[in-house]
Design a protein around this motif. Structure first.
Motif, PDB file in Angstrom:
ATOM      1  N   GLN A 169       0.850  -1.195   0.000  1.00 59.19           N
ATOM      2  CA  GLN A 169       0.000   0.000   0.000  1.00 59.19           C
ATOM      3  C   GLN A 169       0.884   1.241   0.000  1.00 59.19           C
ATOM      4  O   GLN A 169       1.887   1.287   0.710  1.00 59.19           O
ATOM      5  CB  GLN A 169      -0.851  -0.035   1.277  1.00 59.19           C
ATOM      6  CG  GLN A 169      -1.868   1.048   1.317  1.00 59.19           C
ATOM      7  CD  GLN A 169      -2.990   0.719   2.305  1.00 59.19           C
ATOM      8  OE1 GLN A 169      -3.409  -0.439   2.417  1.00 59.19           O
ATOM      9  NE2 GLN A 169      -3.457   1.716   3.016  1.00 59.19           N
ATOM     10  N   ILE A 170       0.529   2.218  -0.819  1.00 63.17           N
ATOM     11  CA  ILE A 170       1.290   3.462  -0.853  1.00 63.17           C
ATOM     12  C   ILE A 170       0.297   4.611  -0.710  1.00 63.17           C
ATOM     13  O   ILE A 170      -0.654   4.702  -1.489  1.00 63.17           O
ATOM     14  CB  ILE A 170       2.005   3.691  -2.213  1.00 63.17           C
ATOM     15  CG1 ILE A 170       2.687   2.421  -2.715  1.00 63.17           C
ATOM     16  CG2 ILE A 170       2.986   4.841  -2.146  1.00 63.17           C
ATOM     17  CD1 ILE A 170       3.100   2.528  -4.190  1.00 63.17           C
ATOM     18  N   THR A 171       0.527   5.467   0.261  1.00 63.54           N
ATOM     19  CA  THR A 171      -0.303   6.672   0.367  1.00 63.54           C
ATOM     20  C   THR A 171       0.551   7.871   0.013  1.00 63.54           C
ATOM     21  O   THR A 171       1.633   8.062   0.573  1.00 63.54           O
ATOM     22  CB  THR A 171      -0.914   6.792   1.774  1.00 63.54           C
ATOM     23  OG1 THR A 171      -1.779   5.674   1.961  1.00 63.54           O
ATOM     24  CG2 THR A 171      -1.721   8.073   1.928  1.00 63.54           C
ATOM     25  N   LEU A 172       0.053   8.638  -0.957  1.00 61.11           N
ATOM     26  CA  LEU A 172       0.788   9.794  -1.472  1.00 61.11           C
ATOM     27  C   LEU A 172      -0.012  11.058  -1.211  1.00 61.11           C
ATOM     28  O   LEU A 172      -1.239  11.030  -1.255  1.00 61.11           O
ATOM     29  CB  LEU A 172       0.909   9.708  -3.002  1.00 61.11           C
ATOM     30  CG  LEU A 172       1.555   8.546  -3.677  1.00 61.11           C
ATOM     31  CD1 LEU A 172       1.386   8.700  -5.183  1.00 61.11           C
ATOM     32  CD2 LEU A 172       3.034   8.513  -3.326  1.00 61.11           C
ATOM     33  N   ILE A 202      -3.116   0.527  -3.889  1.00 62.47           N
ATOM     34  CA  ILE A 202      -2.873  -0.785  -3.288  1.00 62.47           C
ATOM     35  C   ILE A 202      -2.341  -1.737  -4.362  1.00 62.47           C
ATOM     36  O   ILE A 202      -2.620  -1.576  -5.541  1.00 62.47           O
ATOM     37  CB  ILE A 202      -4.129  -1.413  -2.632  1.00 62.47           C
ATOM     38  CG1 ILE A 202      -5.287  -1.423  -3.620  1.00 62.47           C
ATOM     39  CG2 ILE A 202      -4.485  -0.719  -1.347  1.00 62.47           C
ATOM     40  CD1 ILE A 202      -6.411  -2.324  -3.187  1.00 62.47           C
ATOM     41  N   ARG A 203      -1.592  -2.733  -3.867  1.00 64.08           N
ATOM     42  CA  ARG A 203      -1.076  -3.726  -4.806  1.00 64.08           C
ATOM     43  C   ARG A 203      -2.224  -4.677  -5.172  1.00 64.08           C
ATOM     44  O   ARG A 203      -2.514  -5.628  -4.448  1.00 64.08           O
ATOM     45  CB  ARG A 203       0.073  -4.501  -4.161  1.00 64.08           C
ATOM     46  CG  ARG A 203       0.751  -5.463  -5.113  1.00 64.08           C
ATOM     47  CD  ARG A 203       1.791  -6.287  -4.392  1.00 64.08           C
ATOM     48  NE  ARG A 203       2.790  -5.449  -3.768  1.00 64.08           N
ATOM     49  CZ  ARG A 203       3.781  -4.840  -4.431  1.00 64.08           C
ATOM     50  NH1 ARG A 203       3.890  -4.990  -5.722  1.00 64.08           N
ATOM     51  NH2 ARG A 203       4.646  -4.094  -3.777  1.00 64.08           N
ATOM     52  N   LYS A 204      -2.911  -4.371  -6.216  1.00 66.08           N
ATOM     53  CA  LYS A 204      -4.036  -5.212  -6.668  1.00 66.08           C
ATOM     54  C   LYS A 204      -4.036  -5.169  -8.182  1.00 66.08           C
ATOM     55  O   LYS A 204      -4.193  -4.108  -8.784  1.00 66.08           O
ATOM     56  CB  LYS A 204      -5.344  -4.641  -6.107  1.00 66.08           C
ATOM     57  CG  LYS A 204      -6.549  -5.447  -6.441  1.00 66.08           C
ATOM     58  CD  LYS A 204      -7.763  -4.950  -5.661  1.00 66.08           C
ATOM     59  CE  LYS A 204      -9.029  -5.396  -6.350  1.00 66.08           C
ATOM     60  NZ  LYS A 204      -9.974  -4.321  -6.567  1.00 66.08           N
ATOM     61  N   TRP A 262      -0.841  -2.167  -9.698  1.00 68.69           N
ATOM     62  CA  TRP A 262      -1.351  -1.270  -8.660  1.00 68.69           C
ATOM     63  C   TRP A 262      -2.739  -0.764  -9.034  1.00 68.69           C
ATOM     64  O   TRP A 262      -3.055  -0.639 -10.212  1.00 68.69           O
ATOM     65  CB  TRP A 262      -0.398  -0.088  -8.465  1.00 68.69           C
ATOM     66  CG  TRP A 262       0.912  -0.500  -7.891  1.00 68.69           C
ATOM     67  CD1 TRP A 262       2.033  -0.869  -8.572  1.00 68.69           C
ATOM     68  CD2 TRP A 262       1.230  -0.625  -6.508  1.00 68.69           C
ATOM     69  NE1 TRP A 262       3.032  -1.199  -7.695  1.00 68.69           N
ATOM     70  CE2 TRP A 262       2.564  -1.055  -6.411  1.00 68.69           C
ATOM     71  CE3 TRP A 262       0.526  -0.407  -5.315  1.00 68.69           C
ATOM     72  CZ2 TRP A 262       3.217  -1.283  -5.196  1.00 68.69           C
ATOM     73  CZ3 TRP A 262       1.160  -0.627  -4.098  1.00 68.69           C
ATOM     74  CH2 TRP A 262       2.489  -1.067  -4.045  1.00 68.69           C
ATOM     75  N   SER A 263      -3.540  -0.445  -8.012  1.00 66.95           N
ATOM     76  CA  SER A 263      -4.863   0.149  -8.243  1.00 66.95           C
ATOM     77  C   SER A 263      -5.061   1.298  -7.284  1.00 66.95           C
ATOM     78  O   SER A 263      -4.632   1.218  -6.119  1.00 66.95           O
ATOM     79  CB  SER A 263      -5.976  -0.879  -7.979  1.00 66.95           C
ATOM     80  OG  SER A 263      -5.820  -1.994  -8.821  1.00 66.95           O
ATOM     81  N   VAL A 264      -5.724   2.334  -7.752  1.00 69.74           N
ATOM     82  CA  VAL A 264      -6.034   3.452  -6.866  1.00 69.74           C
ATOM     83  C   VAL A 264      -7.161   3.012  -5.944  1.00 69.74           C
ATOM     84  O   VAL A 264      -8.189   2.500  -6.382  1.00 69.74           O
ATOM     85  CB  VAL A 264      -6.467   4.691  -7.688  1.00 69.74           C
ATOM     86  CG1 VAL A 264      -7.071   5.755  -6.777  1.00 69.74           C
ATOM     87  CG2 VAL A 264      -5.285   5.254  -8.461  1.00 69.74           C
TER      88      VAL A 264
END
Ligand code: DOR
Ligand code: ZN
Length: 353
Positions: A4-7, A313-315, A346-348
């Motif tokens: 998961q990456i939050t930017l 997220i990694r999806k 990745w997906s938002v």
């Protein structure tokens, strides 16, 4: 490995939204992810007046889905006879954020662009004085120059001399495609930055000829050989503030792409952030994604950082072959998104405004 990456919410510093039905269909793809975007003025006719930009801005805002905060940052299209007064008034009134220089006939709707860069010194002078950013489509249109060399030749013949004549001018070399551009920008001592598109990070020129002539991968400046793609990846993931996100998402309907004289442009806005994330992960540089997407652009434009955030997220997601403009699902009026038929990792997930 993080899943998961939050930017900080990103901005798109180079975007084509078009007008009318196309505008209404595409703007939501940008506004649901990006907080602001620099809007290209190459409509037919191009945006060359303050009134024209104001009306276009309103049409964009009217097309943004309800409840979404999105700020279009307008640009004016430079022509041979544009008056410096219009530039200055529009900038002072906060209508224009920047001005766009298209060498005449360099790309879509650029026929009214600048035919002689040396003849618009009064525009550059004004921009330097009022500190208005100049955005450049950097290709030399001399018919003797090979199409794959146009960017490098432009840098040497035009960009370098303009920077020398106007050393305080703030310039963005848009959608760079070559190692020469990377080197020139990163070693420059002027106020120079560059935007980099997702497609120039993913593709080399072989893509245009894979099993036939593939107009879906035709854009301008044209995609170059692999060594240039590698240089662009190094630049984007370097953590250097002179390189930042600009998608150059440029939708054309199927009818215009499936033609013996196909239009240049790749529609990447629906999956742009995921596409950049993929590149940064492949380069082992996910820690540099946020500054490229959300920090270096505002710093160059001297605008505040966005307050909201967005999570990836990694999806795995499958990218559709076509995006239809309306329920009629007419083939000729569909658009092929970048990565059509591929998977992205990745997906938002969420956007917090
Ligand atoms: O591929 C491109 N498409 N490059 C540009 O410079 C313009 C854009 C468009 O407007 O279609
Ligand atoms: Zn563009």
């Amino acid at each position: 490995m993080s899943d998961q990456i939050t930017l900080r919410q990103p901005d798109d510093w180079h975007l084509h939204l078009r007008d009318g039905k196309l505008l209404e269909s595409v703007v939501g793809y940008t506004s649901c992810v990006f907080r602001r975007a620099i809007i290209m003025p190459n409509l037919t006719p191009p945006i060359t007046t303050i009134q024209g930009a104001k009306h276009y801005r309103q049409r964009i805002l009217d097309s943004v889905p309800a409840g979404i905060s999105f700020t279009p940052l307008m640009t004016i299209y430079l022509t041979d006879d544009l008056s410096p007064k219009v530039l200055e008034e529009g900038f002072v009134q906060n209508v224009f954020t920047a001005a766009k220089l298209y060498p005449a006939n360099s790309t879509t709707n650029s026929a009214e662009g600048v035919s002689d860069i040396n003849a618009i010194n009064s525009l550059f002078e004004t921009m330097e004085r009022i500190d208005m950013p100049l955005l450049i489509h950097g290709e030399d249109m001399d018919p003797n120059v090979d199409v794959f060399d146009r960017e490098a030749v432009f840098i040497d013949r035009h960009l370098q001399p303009v920077l020398k004549r106007f050393p305080r001018l703030r310039v963005v070399l848009e959608h760079i495609t070559t190692e020469h551009a990377v080197d020139f920008v990163e070693t420059s001592t002027y106020n120079l930055a560059a935007t980099i598109t997702p497609h120039h990070l993913h593709l080399n020129r072989n893509a245009m000829f894979l099993g036939g002539l593939r107009s879906d991968f035709y854009c301008l400046p044209v995609i170059k050989r692999e060594s240039h793609r590698i240089a662009l990846r190094r630049a984007a993931t370097s953590g250097k503030s002179c390189f930042f996100l600009g998608t150059d998402s440029a939708p054309h309907m199927r009818g215009a792409k499936e033609s013996s004289c196909s239009c240049a442009g790749i529609f990447n806005s629906p999956y742009a952030l995921e596409s950049y994330a993929e590149v940064f992960e492949e380069e082992g540089a996910l820690d540099k994604l946020e500054s490229f997407c959300s920090e270096f652009g505002p710093a160059f434009y001297r605008l505040p950082l966005n307050k909201g955030s967005i999570t990836l997220i990694r999806k795995k997601q499958m990218i559709p072959q076509f995006i239809y403009l309306d329920n009629e699902r007419k083939h000729q009026e569909s658009i092929v998104p970048f990565h059509a038929g591929e998977y992205l990792n990745w997906s938002v997930l969420t956007q917090a405004n």
